[in-house]
Scaffold this active site. Structure first.
Site, PDB file in Angstrom:
ATOM      1  N   GLU A  79       0.865  -1.199   0.000  1.00  0.00           N
ATOM      2  CA  GLU A  79       0.000   0.000   0.000  1.00  0.00           C
ATOM      3  C   GLU A  79       0.889   1.232   0.000  1.00  0.00           C
ATOM      4  O   GLU A  79       1.684   1.438   0.923  1.00  0.00           O
ATOM      5  CB  GLU A  79      -0.903  -0.026   1.255  1.00  0.00           C
ATOM      6  CG  GLU A  79      -2.035   0.983   1.188  1.00  0.00           C
ATOM      7  CD  GLU A  79      -2.909   0.949   2.442  1.00  0.00           C
ATOM      8  OE1 GLU A  79      -2.885  -0.045   3.182  1.00  0.00           O
ATOM      9  OE2 GLU A  79      -3.611   1.951   2.675  1.00  0.00           O
ATOM     10  N   LYS A 263      -6.518  -0.291  12.431  1.00  0.00           N
ATOM     11  CA  LYS A 263      -5.968  -0.777  11.162  1.00  0.00           C
ATOM     12  C   LYS A 263      -4.828   0.138  10.725  1.00  0.00           C
ATOM     13  O   LYS A 263      -3.797  -0.318  10.226  1.00  0.00           O
ATOM     14  CB  LYS A 263      -7.073  -0.832  10.102  1.00  0.00           C
ATOM     15  CG  LYS A 263      -6.703  -1.624   8.851  1.00  0.00           C
ATOM     16  CD  LYS A 263      -6.034  -0.778   7.765  1.00  0.00           C
ATOM     17  CE  LYS A 263      -5.764  -1.577   6.501  1.00  0.00           C
ATOM     18  NZ  LYS A 263      -5.049  -0.799   5.474  1.00  0.00           N
ATOM     19  N   ASP A 279       5.820 -12.878  12.487  1.00  0.00           N
ATOM     20  CA  ASP A 279       4.478 -13.412  12.247  1.00  0.00           C
ATOM     21  C   ASP A 279       3.438 -12.301  12.436  1.00  0.00           C
ATOM     22  O   ASP A 279       2.971 -12.036  13.539  1.00  0.00           O
ATOM     23  CB  ASP A 279       4.247 -14.570  13.228  1.00  0.00           C
ATOM     24  CG  ASP A 279       2.954 -15.315  12.968  1.00  0.00           C
ATOM     25  OD1 ASP A 279       2.034 -14.724  12.367  1.00  0.00           O
ATOM     26  OD2 ASP A 279       2.861 -16.472  13.380  1.00  0.00           O
ATOM     27  N   HIS A 376      -2.986   9.931  -0.417  1.00  0.00           N
ATOM     28  CA  HIS A 376      -3.050   8.521  -0.772  1.00  0.00           C
ATOM     29  C   HIS A 376      -3.207   8.358  -2.286  1.00  0.00           C
ATOM     30  O   HIS A 376      -2.513   7.566  -2.906  1.00  0.00           O
ATOM     31  CB  HIS A 376      -4.235   7.887  -0.048  1.00  0.00           C
ATOM     32  CG  HIS A 376      -4.323   6.418  -0.228  1.00  0.00           C
ATOM     33  ND1 HIS A 376      -3.691   5.547   0.626  1.00  0.00           N
ATOM     34  CD2 HIS A 376      -4.946   5.674  -1.154  1.00  0.00           C
ATOM     35  CE1 HIS A 376      -3.928   4.325   0.229  1.00  0.00           C
ATOM     36  NE2 HIS A 376      -4.699   4.366  -0.848  1.00  0.00           N
TER      37      HIS A 376
END
Ligand code: NAD
Length: 422
Positions: A79, A263, A279, A376
């Protein structure tokens, strides 16, 4: 197409790729793309049924000062705005000294589930009477003790479940520099027979808990209102600051917002986890479970200090290692670890906290002011341009034109591709 492929796992990656190419009627181009990645022997050793590898950009976020030291942060993510946001968030904190971190210690929990017990409360007591024995049996496994860690405590609970009460035994394990899942699982399996004997029940699950609330990263920093002001914006720094605090309050009051708030934090933490081959699924599971401890809420907090500065902090479980797993067996991850130059998993855990907070500050600042789409979409313009059939040498031009026109859409990219190709 038949998904049953007997003995697929025994084939080489090349042969598996041929099988998949023929089963899925892949074009030569697609088949070649699957085989383009690095050293297939290494990839084959890291996972099962490997047919190739998929690359991600490996970037470095700049500007971080963590506990008084400058740190460069490797990040692997697809992203486009994540790395820029981390670097920007870190830059906002530089003049006030960067991030201060602390870590609760390298402790993970192993769980042993005992079912079919007629007297769970007494059984729990009987387990606790033998806690020392259980602990030393866990440490007899030869993992971690030689590195200065090991099982340090044994606790037990009676857990009410839809299938009746169960006794759950917890091993609190100092995993030192490992993430610790394998080490803790080995211990949990080893002590299960002793726990079974004492409870007269049946030990079924013997496995790590990813709610790593004994391995929490804490980070904090301060941002002055001046740093929150931008030339392109009409908002004063104080107004942006107040909006950020309200945006945090929104997340604290509404789980729909809190999920996206968190998030944003995990955008940065996951990218660091992937770059170091830690992980990230474990980190995700732990972070969200921790956020839900007392009704789902934001992992970070925003307040205003007595001098009018934005006071930012985060508390998040981080289960990562500097040894074990694939952290050292993958040469790129190992090199990423060298960039970080950390000496212990505790130090790495603190960096994860700072990166999560930096990422969050940058997105909070943008959301509270111009919105995140401006930045973005600028970064995303190249991806959109690439989705057209335009030749490589036109991609930059198409992306730049869309940004200049403030019209970043697939349709416009196709029009420009056609126009510029003529
Ligand atoms: P590991 O077994 O590969 O490495 C840990 C071992 O490294 C220790 O047992 C120890 O023998 C050795 N070691 C060397 N130096 C050390 C030091 N300074 N400190 C501590 N140990 C040292 O891996 P692990 O960390 O036990 O487990 C991590 C792996 O387990 C990850 O790949 C993860 O994906 C996987 N996993 C995760 C889960 C889960 O999250 N629920 C479950 C199963 C497996």
């Amino acid at each position: 197409m038949d998904s049953r492929i007997p003995d697929f796992y025994e084939e080489t990656p090349e042969r598996r790729r041929e099988i998949i190419t023929s089963r899925c009627l892949l074009s030569e181009e697609d088949s070649d793309a699957l085989g383009e990645g690095p050293n297939s022997e290494l990839m084959d050793s890291l996972s099962e049924n490997v047919i190739g590898s998929i690359s991600l950009p490996l970037s470095v976020a700049t500007n971080f000062v963590i506990d008084g030291e400058d740190v460069l942060v490797p990040m692997a993510v697809e992203e486009s705005s994540v790395v820029a946001a981390a670097s920007y968030g870190a830059k906002l904190t530089r003049e006030t000294g960067g991030f201060s971190t602390s870590v609760s210690g390298p402790y993970m929990l192993g769980q042993i589930q005992i079912r079919d017990i007629s007297d769970p409360y007494s059984a729990k007591m009987r387990v606790l009477e033998r806690a020392d024995e259980i602990r030393s049996m866990a440490n007899d496994q030869g993992v971690l003790v030689s590195h200065g860690g090991g099982c340090e405590n044994v606790t037990a609970r009676v857990v009410d479940t839809p299938r009746g009460p169960m006794v759950v035994v917890h091993l609190l394990v100092n995993v030192q520099d490992a993430m610790g899942a394998n080490a803790v699982n080995t211990m949990a399996e080893a002590v299960a027979p002793l726990v079974e004997e004492e409870t007269s029940g049946e030990a079924v699950l013997r496995v790590l808990s990813n709610l790593a609330d004994h391995r929490v990263a804490r980070a904090r920093c301060t941002v002055t209102p001046d740093m929150l002001e931008r030339e392109q914006s009409s908002l004063a720094g104080e107004e942006v600051r107040d909006r950020i605090v309200d945006a945090w309050a929104f997340a604290a009051g509404d789980p729909y917002r809190a999920a996206t708030h968190n998030k944003g934090i995990l955008n940065g933490m996951d990218a660091l986890a992937v770059a170091t081959m830690n992980d990230w699924r474990a980190i995700e599971a732990g972070a969200h479970a921790f956020a839900a401890n007392d009704g789902y809420g934001p992992l970070s907090t925003y307040e205003i200090d007595t001098e009018g500065n934005l006071s930012c902090s985060i508390e998040v479980p981080v289960q990562v290692g500097t040894v074990g797993g694939a952290t050292r067996s993958h040469p790129t991850a190992s090199a990423a670890m060298e960039i970080l130059d950390v000496e212990s998993s505790d130090e790495l855990v603190g960096i994860f906290g700072a990166v999560g907070l930096a990422e969050n500050i940058a997105s909070m600042r943008a959301l509270a002011d111009e919105g995140i789409q401006t930045g973005h979409m600028k970064l995303h313009a190249k991806n959109i341009a690439r989705e057209t059939d335009a030749p490589d040498e036109l991609i930059e031009e198409i992306a730049a034109r869309m940004v200049a026109e403030d019209d970043i859409r697939a349709g416009r990219a196709r029009e420009l591709a056609e126009e510029l190709s003529q």
